[in-house]
Write a protein that holds these residues in place. Structure first.
Motif, short mmCIF file in Angstrom:
data_model
loop_
_atom_site.label_atom_id
_atom_site.label_comp_id
_atom_site.label_asym_id
_atom_site.label_seq_id
_atom_site.Cartn_x
_atom_site.Cartn_y
_atom_site.Cartn_z
N GLU A 5 0.84 -1.19 0.00
CA GLU A 5 0.00 0.00 0.00
C GLU A 5 0.88 1.25 0.00
OE1 GLU A 5 -2.03 -3.03 2.84
OE2 GLU A 5 -0.02 -2.28 2.44
N TRP A 35 -10.31 -3.12 0.60
CA TRP A 35 -9.63 -2.18 1.47
C TRP A 35 -10.26 -2.26 2.86
CZ3 TRP A 35 -5.26 0.49 0.62
CH2 TRP A 35 -4.83 0.66 -0.70
N ARG A 37 -9.56 -0.90 7.19
CA ARG A 37 -8.82 0.04 8.01
C ARG A 37 -8.97 -0.33 9.48
NH1 ARG A 37 -12.41 5.63 7.46
NH2 ARG A 37 -14.17 4.96 8.75
N ARG A 44 -10.66 -3.80 13.20
CA ARG A 44 -10.53 -3.59 11.77
C ARG A 44 -11.90 -3.61 11.12
NH1 ARG A 44 -6.89 -7.89 9.68
NH2 ARG A 44 -8.79 -9.14 9.57
N ILE A 47 -13.83 -1.52 4.30
CA ILE A 47 -14.19 -0.28 3.64
C ILE A 47 -14.89 -0.58 2.33
CG2 ILE A 47 -13.30 1.80 2.54
CD1 ILE A 47 -10.85 1.57 4.41
N ASP A 89 -11.57 9.34 10.07
CA ASP A 89 -11.01 8.45 9.05
C ASP A 89 -9.56 8.10 9.34
OD1 ASP A 89 -12.86 10.33 6.62
OD2 ASP A 89 -13.35 8.33 7.39
N TYR A 93 -4.60 1.87 6.85
CA TYR A 93 -5.41 1.32 5.77
C TYR A 93 -4.66 0.16 5.12
CZ TYR A 93 -8.70 5.15 6.07
OH TYR A 93 -9.67 6.02 6.50
N CYS A 95 -4.83 -3.19 2.23
CA CYS A 95 -5.51 -3.91 1.17
C CYS A 95 -5.27 -5.40 1.38
CB CYS A 95 -5.04 -3.48 -0.22
SG CYS A 95 -3.33 -3.87 -0.61
N GLY A 116 0.01 -2.15 5.26
CA GLY A 116 -0.77 -0.99 5.64
C GLY A 116 -0.06 0.33 5.38
#
Length: 123
Positions: A5, A35, A37, A44, A47, A89, A93, A95, A116
């Motif tokens: 990421e 995705w 976060r 966790r 998203i 937010d 993050y 993937c 991350g």
């Protein structure tokens, strides 16, 4: 297999960022990619997920309209465009990718994860 990421950083409230998830060792569009976060002290959360079979996308209800997942097959990369960012937010993050779309939706059992990238939304 590696997922990397990038694109995180410090952004002011109301700003935008685009995160990238570059894959090596696998062809990303053959997998379902999501995705996720994790904010400090929180679990966790999913998203968004992108289906390998038909391009279907799903989003967490609270994030619909502000976040958009997409992919670039030629670059073997999946993106997360984030707009109207809020302090809540702020999170790391990630993937992840897997053959199972259901795994993506529940955020559990994904085969491969990146390490991350930190997004901090603050003035």
């Amino acid at each position: 297999v590696q997922l990397v990421e990038s694109g995180g950083g410090l952004v002011q409230p109301g700003g935008s960022l685009r995160l990238s998830c570059a894959a090596s060792g696998l062809t990303l569009h053959f997998y379902n990619t999501g995705w996720f976060r994790q904010a400090p002290g929180k679990e966790r959360e999913m998203i968004s997920c992108l289906s390998s079979s038909d391009g279907r996308t799903d989003y967490a209800n609270s994030l619909k309209g502000r976040f958009t997942i997409s992919r670039d097959v030629a670059r073997n990369t999946v993106y997360l465009q984030m707009t109207s960012l809020k302090p809540e937010d702020t999170a790391v993050y990630y993937c992840a990718t897997d053959y199972s779309y259901s795994n993506c939706l529940v955020g559990y059992g994904m085969a491969y994860w990146g390490e991350g990238t930190l997004v901090t939304v603050s003035s």
